[in-house]
Scaffold this motif. Structure first.
Motif, PDB file in Angstrom:
ATOM      1  N   PRO A   1     -10.548  -3.966  -2.220  1.00  0.00           N
ATOM      2  CA  PRO A   1     -11.209  -2.945  -3.040  1.00  0.00           C
ATOM      3  C   PRO A   1     -10.265  -2.426  -4.132  1.00  0.00           C
ATOM      4  O   PRO A   1      -9.182  -1.919  -3.833  1.00  0.00           O
ATOM      5  CB  PRO A   1     -11.556  -1.853  -2.029  1.00  0.00           C
ATOM      6  CG  PRO A   1     -11.680  -2.575  -0.727  1.00  0.00           C
ATOM      7  CD  PRO A   1     -10.643  -3.655  -0.774  1.00  0.00           C
ATOM      8  N   THR A   2     -10.689  -2.566  -5.380  1.00  0.00           N
ATOM      9  CA  THR A   2      -9.805  -2.317  -6.514  1.00  0.00           C
ATOM     10  C   THR A   2     -10.480  -1.435  -7.561  1.00  0.00           C
ATOM     11  O   THR A   2     -11.657  -1.607  -7.868  1.00  0.00           O
ATOM     12  CB  THR A   2      -9.400  -3.661  -7.175  1.00  0.00           C
ATOM     13  OG1 THR A   2      -8.703  -4.467  -6.229  1.00  0.00           O
ATOM     14  CG2 THR A   2      -8.522  -3.435  -8.389  1.00  0.00           C
ATOM     15  N   LEU A   3      -9.695  -0.505  -8.100  1.00  0.00           N
ATOM     16  CA  LEU A   3     -10.121   0.294  -9.250  1.00  0.00           C
ATOM     17  C   LEU A   3      -9.181  -0.053 -10.396  1.00  0.00           C
ATOM     18  O   LEU A   3      -7.976   0.201 -10.314  1.00  0.00           O
ATOM     19  CB  LEU A   3     -10.073   1.783  -8.926  1.00  0.00           C
ATOM     20  CG  LEU A   3     -10.594   2.746 -10.002  1.00  0.00           C
ATOM     21  CD1 LEU A   3     -12.037   2.428 -10.375  1.00  0.00           C
ATOM     22  CD2 LEU A   3     -10.481   4.195  -9.516  1.00  0.00           C
TER      23      LEU A   3
ATOM     24  N   ARG B   1       0.832  -1.202   0.000  1.00  0.00           N
ATOM     25  CA  ARG B   1       0.000   0.000   0.000  1.00  0.00           C
ATOM     26  C   ARG B   1       0.869   1.257   0.000  1.00  0.00           C
ATOM     27  O   ARG B   1       1.934   1.287   0.613  1.00  0.00           O
ATOM     28  CB  ARG B   1      -0.933  -0.001   1.208  1.00  0.00           C
ATOM     29  CG  ARG B   1      -1.969  -1.124   1.189  1.00  0.00           C
ATOM     30  CD  ARG B   1      -2.707  -1.215   2.519  1.00  0.00           C
ATOM     31  NE  ARG B   1      -3.777  -2.205   2.499  1.00  0.00           N
ATOM     32  CZ  ARG B   1      -3.603  -3.506   2.739  1.00  0.00           C
ATOM     33  NH1 ARG B   1      -2.385  -3.960   3.018  1.00  0.00           N
ATOM     34  NH2 ARG B   1      -4.627  -4.334   2.705  1.00  0.00           N
ATOM     35  N   GLY B   2       0.380   2.278  -0.691  1.00  0.00           N
ATOM     36  CA  GLY B   2       1.088   3.544  -0.729  1.00  0.00           C
ATOM     37  C   GLY B   2       2.306   3.554  -1.632  1.00  0.00           C
ATOM     38  O   GLY B   2       3.082   4.510  -1.597  1.00  0.00           O
ATOM     39  N   GLN B   3       2.475   2.513  -2.424  1.00  0.00           N
ATOM     40  CA  GLN B   3       3.644   2.384  -3.285  1.00  0.00           C
ATOM     41  C   GLN B   3       3.223   2.238  -4.745  1.00  0.00           C
ATOM     42  O   GLN B   3       2.160   1.682  -5.043  1.00  0.00           O
ATOM     43  CB  GLN B   3       4.470   1.155  -2.891  1.00  0.00           C
ATOM     44  CG  GLN B   3       4.891   1.104  -1.433  1.00  0.00           C
ATOM     45  CD  GLN B   3       5.893   2.169  -1.078  1.00  0.00           C
ATOM     46  OE1 GLN B   3       6.884   2.366  -1.792  1.00  0.00           O
ATOM     47  NE2 GLN B   3       5.661   2.875   0.026  1.00  0.00           N
ATOM     48  N   VAL B   4       4.068   2.713  -5.644  1.00  0.00           N
ATOM     49  CA  VAL B   4       3.895   2.441  -7.067  1.00  0.00           C
ATOM     50  C   VAL B   4       4.723   1.210  -7.417  1.00  0.00           C
ATOM     51  O   VAL B   4       5.910   1.135  -7.092  1.00  0.00           O
ATOM     52  CB  VAL B   4       4.347   3.626  -7.939  1.00  0.00           C
ATOM     53  CG1 VAL B   4       4.322   3.251  -9.417  1.00  0.00           C
ATOM     54  CG2 VAL B   4       3.447   4.829  -7.712  1.00  0.00           C
TER      55      VAL B   4
ATOM     56  N   PRO C   1      -9.794   3.120  -3.028  1.00  0.00           N
ATOM     57  CA  PRO C   1      -9.433   1.726  -3.310  1.00  0.00           C
ATOM     58  C   PRO C   1      -8.091   1.386  -2.672  1.00  0.00           C
ATOM     59  O   PRO C   1      -7.247   2.262  -2.477  1.00  0.00           O
ATOM     60  CB  PRO C   1      -9.345   1.682  -4.844  1.00  0.00           C
ATOM     61  CG  PRO C   1      -9.091   3.097  -5.249  1.00  0.00           C
ATOM     62  CD  PRO C   1      -9.782   3.959  -4.241  1.00  0.00           C
ATOM     63  N   GLU C   2      -7.913   0.123  -2.337  1.00  0.00           N
ATOM     64  CA  GLU C   2      -6.621  -0.325  -1.807  1.00  0.00           C
ATOM     65  C   GLU C   2      -5.654  -0.698  -2.921  1.00  0.00           C
ATOM     66  O   GLU C   2      -4.438  -0.722  -2.712  1.00  0.00           O
ATOM     67  CB  GLU C   2      -6.815  -1.526  -0.874  1.00  0.00           C
ATOM     68  CG  GLU C   2      -7.586  -1.196   0.398  1.00  0.00           C
ATOM     69  CD  GLU C   2      -7.682  -2.375   1.340  1.00  0.00           C
ATOM     70  OE1 GLU C   2      -6.684  -3.125   1.459  1.00  0.00           O
ATOM     71  OE2 GLU C   2      -8.744  -2.564   1.957  1.00  0.00           O
ATOM     72  N   LEU C   3      -6.219  -0.987  -4.099  1.00  0.00           N
ATOM     73  CA  LEU C   3      -5.414  -1.353  -5.254  1.00  0.00           C
ATOM     74  C   LEU C   3      -5.919  -0.591  -6.472  1.00  0.00           C
ATOM     75  O   LEU C   3      -7.123  -0.575  -6.747  1.00  0.00           O
ATOM     76  CB  LEU C   3      -5.494  -2.870  -5.506  1.00  0.00           C
ATOM     77  CG  LEU C   3      -4.846  -3.409  -6.785  1.00  0.00           C
ATOM     78  CD1 LEU C   3      -3.342  -3.165  -6.770  1.00  0.00           C
ATOM     79  CD2 LEU C   3      -5.143  -4.904  -6.936  1.00  0.00           C
ATOM     80  N   ILE C   4      -5.006   0.050  -7.179  1.00  0.00           N
ATOM     81  CA  ILE C   4      -5.314   0.731  -8.441  1.00  0.00           C
ATOM     82  C   ILE C   4      -4.412   0.128  -9.508  1.00  0.00           C
ATOM     83  O   ILE C   4      -3.190   0.071  -9.338  1.00  0.00           O
ATOM     84  CB  ILE C   4      -5.070   2.252  -8.350  1.00  0.00           C
ATOM     85  CG1 ILE C   4      -5.969   2.871  -7.268  1.00  0.00           C
ATOM     86  CG2 ILE C   4      -5.317   2.920  -9.697  1.00  0.00           C
ATOM     87  CD1 ILE C   4      -5.630   4.329  -6.963  1.00  0.00           C
TER      88      ILE C   4
ATOM     89  N   THR D   1      -3.614   8.453  -1.718  1.00  0.00           N
ATOM     90  CA  THR D   1      -4.729   7.518  -1.527  1.00  0.00           C
ATOM     91  C   THR D   1      -4.362   6.358  -0.606  1.00  0.00           C
ATOM     92  O   THR D   1      -5.245   5.635  -0.142  1.00  0.00           O
ATOM     93  CB  THR D   1      -5.189   6.930  -2.865  1.00  0.00           C
ATOM     94  OG1 THR D   1      -4.106   6.176  -3.455  1.00  0.00           O
ATOM     95  CG2 THR D   1      -5.642   8.016  -3.824  1.00  0.00           C
ATOM     96  N   GLU D   2      -3.047   6.156  -0.378  1.00  0.00           N
ATOM     97  CA  GLU D   2      -2.537   5.013   0.381  1.00  0.00           C
ATOM     98  C   GLU D   2      -2.841   3.695  -0.319  1.00  0.00           C
ATOM     99  O   GLU D   2      -2.851   2.631   0.305  1.00  0.00           O
ATOM    100  CB  GLU D   2      -3.092   5.002   1.809  1.00  0.00           C
ATOM    101  CG  GLU D   2      -2.766   6.255   2.591  1.00  0.00           C
ATOM    102  CD  GLU D   2      -3.468   6.316   3.929  1.00  0.00           C
ATOM    103  OE1 GLU D   2      -3.749   5.249   4.497  1.00  0.00           O
ATOM    104  OE2 GLU D   2      -3.741   7.433   4.397  1.00  0.00           O
ATOM    105  N   ALA D   3      -3.087   3.768  -1.620  1.00  0.00           N
ATOM    106  CA  ALA D   3      -3.346   2.559  -2.414  1.00  0.00           C
ATOM    107  C   ALA D   3      -2.043   2.049  -3.014  1.00  0.00           C
ATOM    108  O   ALA D   3      -1.084   2.802  -3.224  1.00  0.00           O
ATOM    109  CB  ALA D   3      -4.344   2.860  -3.527  1.00  0.00           C
TER     110      ALA D   3
END
Length: 277
Positions: free
Chosen positions: A62-64, A34-37, A140-143, A176-178
């Motif tokens: 939760p994913t976008l 989370r919070g990383q690219v 979302p937690e995942l993008i 977003t911390e995603a």
């Protein structure tokens, strides 16, 4: 200005891992956080879109999912194949006879919301994230961005445009911390070797390896049905920039399955080699 202790206590982005889907990756300290690219890069048809799709389904957070490079029909067939275990040829036949054949299967994938704009801008991506937050009350937690090359750049210079997009996605992950997973291409130049082996980090198109905390490159070996995954950059674990230190997952692209190299994975690999499923 904060000292490190106060900064750590005040931050909500602590790079906690998302659920591990493949044990073989976890054992190599390859974890999406989370919070990383994070970046997944490969040559065309090596399986990066399917890899991201299977991960998003199995992680069940939760994913976008911005599916700019893969159209609705392809995503639908792959999703139905993955959940049902049917080959995509059979999925297509079933959907031709009855468009609602897999509706009950699709209803089980409730964690993913999709955006199928073929060329979204950064503003479009930001608006979709805001709409997601408005709808669900949480980001979302995942993008997933499929594919970086499909994101509309504001610069006429291709490389400068790619780097500017990565800067914005890096900030987006922080805000977003995603975990933001970006799919990207690698050079197809012969100097980077066979597409059956994970490419070197320098093969990443646009030389944009500075910002991601994790970069995976993929190679697909079609004879033995191996999906080879190498961490060519990993701030939280071992990595090998040349892609030579990789793990081999077992893959059946026909039914969109990716498994660890355990006994069950070997069974899936055998079926893929024999053309079963």
């Amino acid at each position: 200005m904060l000292n490190l202790n106060r900064a750590w206590k005040s931050t909500t982005t602590k790079a906690t891992p998302l659920p591990d889907v493949w044990k073989d990756l976890k054992d190599k300290q390859i974890r999406f956080r989370r919070g990383q690219v994070c970046m997944v890069a490969a040559a065309p048809n090596a399986g990066k879109s399917m890899f991201a799709l299977v991960y998003a389904i199995k992680a069940d957070v939760p994913t976008l999912f911005f599916s700019a490079d893969t159209d609705i029909s392809t995503v639908m067939m792959r999703t139905a194949a993955h959940i049902s275990g049917h080959n995509q040829t059979l999925v297509e036949e079933n959907l031709t006879k009855n468009s609602k054949y897999y509706d009950d299967k699709f209803n089980t994938v409730k964690n993913i919301q999709w955006v199928f704009d073929s060329s979204p801008s950064l503003d479009d991506i930001e608006l979709e994230i805001k709409a997601y937050i408005e709808l669900y009350g949480i980001p979302p937690e995942l993008i997933v961005i499929d594919n970086l090359m499909n994101v509309a750049a504001e610069s006429d210079n291709e490389w400068a445009g790619l780097r500017a997009i990565m800067v914005e996605l890096h900030d987006m992950a922080r805000q977003t911390e995603a975990c933001v997973i970006v799919l990207h291409h690698v050079s197809e130049q012969s100097e980077y070797g066979s597409t059956t082996e994970p490419p070197h980090r320098r093969a990443i198109h646009g030389k944009i390896s500075q910002l991601p905390s994790l970069i995976l490159t993929l190679g697909y070996e079609p004879i033995q049905n191996y999906l080879r995954v190498a961490a060519v950059k990993n701030r939280f674990g071992k990595h090998s920039a040349d892609g030579k230190d990789y793990i081999s997952l077992f893959v059946n692209y026909g039914s969109c399955q990716i498994y660890d190299s355990d006994s069950y994975g070997r069974m899936v690999r055998r079926d893929a080699v024999l053309g079963v499923g």
